[in-house]
Design a protein around this motif. Structure first.
Motif, PDB file in Angstrom:
ATOM      1  N   GLU A 165       3.719   2.578   3.611  1.00 31.68           N
ATOM      2  CA  GLU A 165       2.912   3.585   2.947  1.00 31.68           C
ATOM      3  C   GLU A 165       2.087   4.471   3.677  1.00 31.68           C
ATOM      4  O   GLU A 165       1.741   4.032   4.859  1.00 31.68           O
ATOM      5  CB  GLU A 165       1.821   2.893   1.762  1.00 31.68           C
ATOM      6  CG  GLU A 165       1.222   3.792   0.932  1.00 31.68           C
ATOM      7  CD  GLU A 165       0.213   2.820   0.045  1.00 31.68           C
ATOM      8  OE1 GLU A 165      -0.196   3.554  -0.870  1.00 31.68           O
ATOM      9  OE2 GLU A 165       0.176   1.808   0.451  1.00 31.68           O
ATOM     10  N   GLN A 201      -1.093   7.423   3.140  1.00 31.12           N
ATOM     11  CA  GLN A 201      -1.999   7.758   2.252  1.00 31.12           C
ATOM     12  C   GLN A 201      -2.546   9.236   2.772  1.00 31.12           C
ATOM     13  O   GLN A 201      -2.793   8.951   3.960  1.00 31.12           O
ATOM     14  CB  GLN A 201      -2.831   6.860   1.941  1.00 31.12           C
ATOM     15  CG  GLN A 201      -2.258   5.543   1.328  1.00 31.12           C
ATOM     16  CD  GLN A 201      -3.350   4.443   1.145  1.00 31.12           C
ATOM     17  OE1 GLN A 201      -4.020   3.932   2.070  1.00 31.12           O
ATOM     18  NE2 GLN A 201      -3.467   3.634   0.016  1.00 31.12           N
ATOM     19  N   VAL A 226      -3.856   7.576   6.339  1.00 26.37           N
ATOM     20  CA  VAL A 226      -3.572   6.199   6.724  1.00 26.37           C
ATOM     21  C   VAL A 226      -2.159   5.652   6.616  1.00 26.37           C
ATOM     22  O   VAL A 226      -1.605   5.982   5.473  1.00 26.37           O
ATOM     23  CB  VAL A 226      -4.418   5.656   5.837  1.00 26.37           C
ATOM     24  CG1 VAL A 226      -4.179   4.054   6.042  1.00 26.37           C
ATOM     25  CG2 VAL A 226      -5.842   6.136   5.785  1.00 26.37           C
ATOM     26  N   VAL A 227      -1.706   5.327   7.667  1.00 30.37           N
ATOM     27  CA  VAL A 227      -0.271   4.850   7.773  1.00 30.37           C
ATOM     28  C   VAL A 227      -0.250   3.278   7.582  1.00 30.37           C
ATOM     29  O   VAL A 227      -1.080   2.748   8.495  1.00 30.37           O
ATOM     30  CB  VAL A 227       0.272   5.357   8.814  1.00 30.37           C
ATOM     31  CG1 VAL A 227       1.810   4.888   9.104  1.00 30.37           C
ATOM     32  CG2 VAL A 227       0.249   6.943   9.154  1.00 30.37           C
ATOM     33  N   HIS A 228       0.493   2.742   7.060  1.00 28.20           N
ATOM     34  CA  HIS A 228       0.693   1.317   6.907  1.00 28.20           C
ATOM     35  C   HIS A 228       2.034   0.891   7.261  1.00 28.20           C
ATOM     36  O   HIS A 228       2.879   1.479   6.770  1.00 28.20           O
ATOM     37  CB  HIS A 228       0.559   0.701   5.393  1.00 28.20           C
ATOM     38  CG  HIS A 228      -0.769   0.849   4.377  1.00 28.20           C
ATOM     39  ND1 HIS A 228      -1.990   0.208   4.677  1.00 28.20           N
ATOM     40  CD2 HIS A 228      -1.389   2.175   4.051  1.00 28.20           C
ATOM     41  CE1 HIS A 228      -3.084   0.922   4.301  1.00 28.20           C
ATOM     42  NE2 HIS A 228      -2.664   1.975   3.756  1.00 28.20           N
ATOM     43  N   ARG A 245       4.757  -2.366   9.155  1.00 28.66           N
ATOM     44  CA  ARG A 245       4.884  -3.852   9.521  1.00 28.66           C
ATOM     45  C   ARG A 245       6.103  -4.083  10.318  1.00 28.66           C
ATOM     46  O   ARG A 245       6.973  -3.335  10.424  1.00 28.66           O
ATOM     47  CB  ARG A 245       5.140  -4.865   7.992  1.00 28.66           C
ATOM     48  CG  ARG A 245       6.587  -4.251   7.442  1.00 28.66           C
ATOM     49  CD  ARG A 245       6.819  -5.458   6.492  1.00 28.66           C
ATOM     50  NE  ARG A 245       6.145  -5.272   5.321  1.00 28.66           N
ATOM     51  CZ  ARG A 245       6.351  -4.709   4.043  1.00 28.66           C
ATOM     52  NH1 ARG A 245       7.519  -4.420   3.927  1.00 28.66           N
ATOM     53  NH2 ARG A 245       5.777  -5.058   3.188  1.00 28.66           N
ATOM     54  N   GLU A 278       1.346  -7.075   9.707  1.00 29.68           N
ATOM     55  CA  GLU A 278       1.093  -5.697   8.896  1.00 29.68           C
ATOM     56  C   GLU A 278       0.090  -5.042   9.684  1.00 29.68           C
ATOM     57  O   GLU A 278      -0.860  -5.701  10.012  1.00 29.68           O
ATOM     58  CB  GLU A 278       0.878  -6.054   7.681  1.00 29.68           C
ATOM     59  CG  GLU A 278       2.226  -6.659   6.945  1.00 29.68           C
ATOM     60  CD  GLU A 278       1.805  -6.810   5.247  1.00 29.68           C
ATOM     61  OE1 GLU A 278       0.824  -6.266   4.961  1.00 29.68           O
ATOM     62  OE2 GLU A 278       2.754  -7.386   4.710  1.00 29.68           O
ATOM     63  N   TYR A 279       0.128  -3.813   9.736  1.00 37.08           N
ATOM     64  CA  TYR A 279      -0.783  -2.959  10.406  1.00 37.08           C
ATOM     65  C   TYR A 279      -1.182  -1.663   9.775  1.00 37.08           C
ATOM     66  O   TYR A 279      -0.354  -1.179   9.039  1.00 37.08           O
ATOM     67  CB  TYR A 279      -0.375  -2.592  11.886  1.00 37.08           C
ATOM     68  CG  TYR A 279      -0.169  -3.937  12.871  1.00 37.08           C
ATOM     69  CD1 TYR A 279      -1.305  -4.162  13.670  1.00 37.08           C
ATOM     70  CD2 TYR A 279       0.921  -4.564  12.676  1.00 37.08           C
ATOM     71  CE1 TYR A 279      -1.104  -5.180  14.410  1.00 37.08           C
ATOM     72  CE2 TYR A 279       0.975  -5.900  13.449  1.00 37.08           C
ATOM     73  CZ  TYR A 279       0.042  -5.884  14.384  1.00 37.08           C
ATOM     74  OH  TYR A 279       0.018  -7.509  15.020  1.00 37.08           O
ATOM     75  N   THR A 280      -2.469  -1.044  10.033  1.00 42.47           N
ATOM     76  CA  THR A 280      -2.802   0.014   9.453  1.00 42.47           C
ATOM     77  C   THR A 280      -3.395   0.884  10.580  1.00 42.47           C
ATOM     78  O   THR A 280      -4.149   0.682  11.567  1.00 42.47           O
ATOM     79  CB  THR A 280      -4.037  -0.180   8.504  1.00 42.47           C
ATOM     80  OG1 THR A 280      -3.585  -1.145   7.288  1.00 42.47           O
ATOM     81  CG2 THR A 280      -4.495   1.171   7.936  1.00 42.47           C
ATOM     82  N   SER A 281      -2.881   2.344  10.673  1.00 46.26           N
ATOM     83  CA  SER A 281      -3.414   3.330  11.379  1.00 46.26           C
ATOM     84  C   SER A 281      -3.930   4.254  10.900  1.00 46.26           C
ATOM     85  O   SER A 281      -3.505   4.922   9.913  1.00 46.26           O
ATOM     86  CB  SER A 281      -2.147   3.639  12.349  1.00 46.26           C
ATOM     87  OG  SER A 281      -2.433   4.819  13.315  1.00 46.26           O
ATOM     88  N   ARG A 282      -5.220   4.825  11.298  1.00 40.24           N
ATOM     89  CA  ARG A 282      -6.010   5.856  10.467  1.00 40.24           C
ATOM     90  C   ARG A 282      -6.218   7.219  11.543  1.00 40.24           C
ATOM     91  O   ARG A 282      -6.285   7.060  12.698  1.00 40.24           O
ATOM     92  CB  ARG A 282      -7.424   5.361  10.353  1.00 40.24           C
ATOM     93  CG  ARG A 282      -8.219   6.256   9.392  1.00 40.24           C
ATOM     94  CD  ARG A 282      -9.758   5.705   9.214  1.00 40.24           C
ATOM     95  NE  ARG A 282     -10.434   6.675   8.370  1.00 40.24           N
ATOM     96  CZ  ARG A 282     -10.665   6.483   7.140  1.00 40.24           C
ATOM     97  NH1 ARG A 282      -9.902   5.656   6.487  1.00 40.24           N
ATOM     98  NH2 ARG A 282     -11.375   7.454   6.488  1.00 40.24           N
ATOM     99  N   CYS A 311       5.616  10.671  10.145  1.00 39.76           N
ATOM    100  CA  CYS A 311       5.071   9.977  10.563  1.00 39.76           C
ATOM    101  C   CYS A 311       6.097   9.099  11.589  1.00 39.76           C
ATOM    102  O   CYS A 311       7.080   8.799  11.170  1.00 39.76           O
ATOM    103  CB  CYS A 311       4.513   8.899   9.751  1.00 39.76           C
ATOM    104  SG  CYS A 311       3.177   9.491   8.471  1.00 39.76           S
TER     105      CYS A 311
END
Length: 205
Positions: free
Chosen positions: A93, A95, A113-115, A117, A163-167, A182
């Motif tokens: 995802e 956002q 925000v990049v989700h 895995r 699972e990771y999130t990058s802002r 991305c």
């Protein structure tokens, strides 16, 4: 007679090594040099030999204001793997939202925000070894077909975390229509990469 002067200087090196399975692994290292000084200002490493990412990086750091040349980009939104098919990175995802401007700036900012895995046969090994990864964001003008780097974040995997999130925060681009691209890359010796195109954003006056 008019003379040419250097506006921007870069150095590029293709590096390789032998992997755990005796396979050859490549990476591309790029330096931004201070003009006339032959000293490194910035450095970045891209997994594999695909030219698109490092061409975009060089173009975005050249700070050219006239004579922009369109850059042809990969348009696929599905994962692209440069080394292994048994382990993959998936962007699940992306956002986008408008953010408050910093106190010292009058510009408007976007937050992306990049989700993503990591999964597959070697995912546990890669996370247990705290391998490095890099997330790059580009804004792509739909009229000029040019790409500008909007930010890059580096990090390390955590043991048994998949699972990771990058802002990312960056100023709103000029008026126009853009697509976000991305890119998530796992650093060598693993050389796993995925690219995601979208969503689109429209900047109005």
């Amino acid at each position: 007679m008019a003379q040419w002067t250097s506006h921007a200087e870069f150095m590029l090196v293709f590096e390789n090594m032998v992997g755990d399975q005796d396979n050859q692994i490549w990476q591309t290292r790029v330096w931004s040099l201070r003009v006339g000084e032959n000293e490194c200002d910035k450095e970045i490493v891209f997994a594999g030999l695909e030219p698109g990412p490092w061409i975009q990086w060089i173009w975005s750091h050249a700070q050219l204001t006239k004579g922009s040349v369109p850059v042809e980009l990969e348009t696929s939104s599905s994962p692209i793997h440069t080394d292994s098919n048994i382990t993959s990175i998936e962007i699940t995802e992306v956002q986008v939202s408008e953010d408050d401007s910093p106190a010292e700036s009058h510009d408007k900012y976007l937050t992306v925000v990049v989700h993503f895995r990591i999964s597959g046969e070697d995912a546990t090994m890669i996370t247990d070894r705290a391998a490095a990864y890099q997330v790059d964001i580009f804004t792509i003008s739909q009229s000029a077909h040019t790409a500008i780097s909007a930010g890059s974040v580096q990090g390390h995997f955590q043991p048994r975390v998949y699972e990771y999130t990058s802002r990312h925060n960056f100023p709103v681009p000029n008026v126009g229509k853009y697509a976000l691209e991305c890119i998530v890359v796992v650093s060598p010796p693993y050389a796993i990469k995925t690219t995601h195109r979208g969503p689109s954003i429209k900047v109005i006056p």
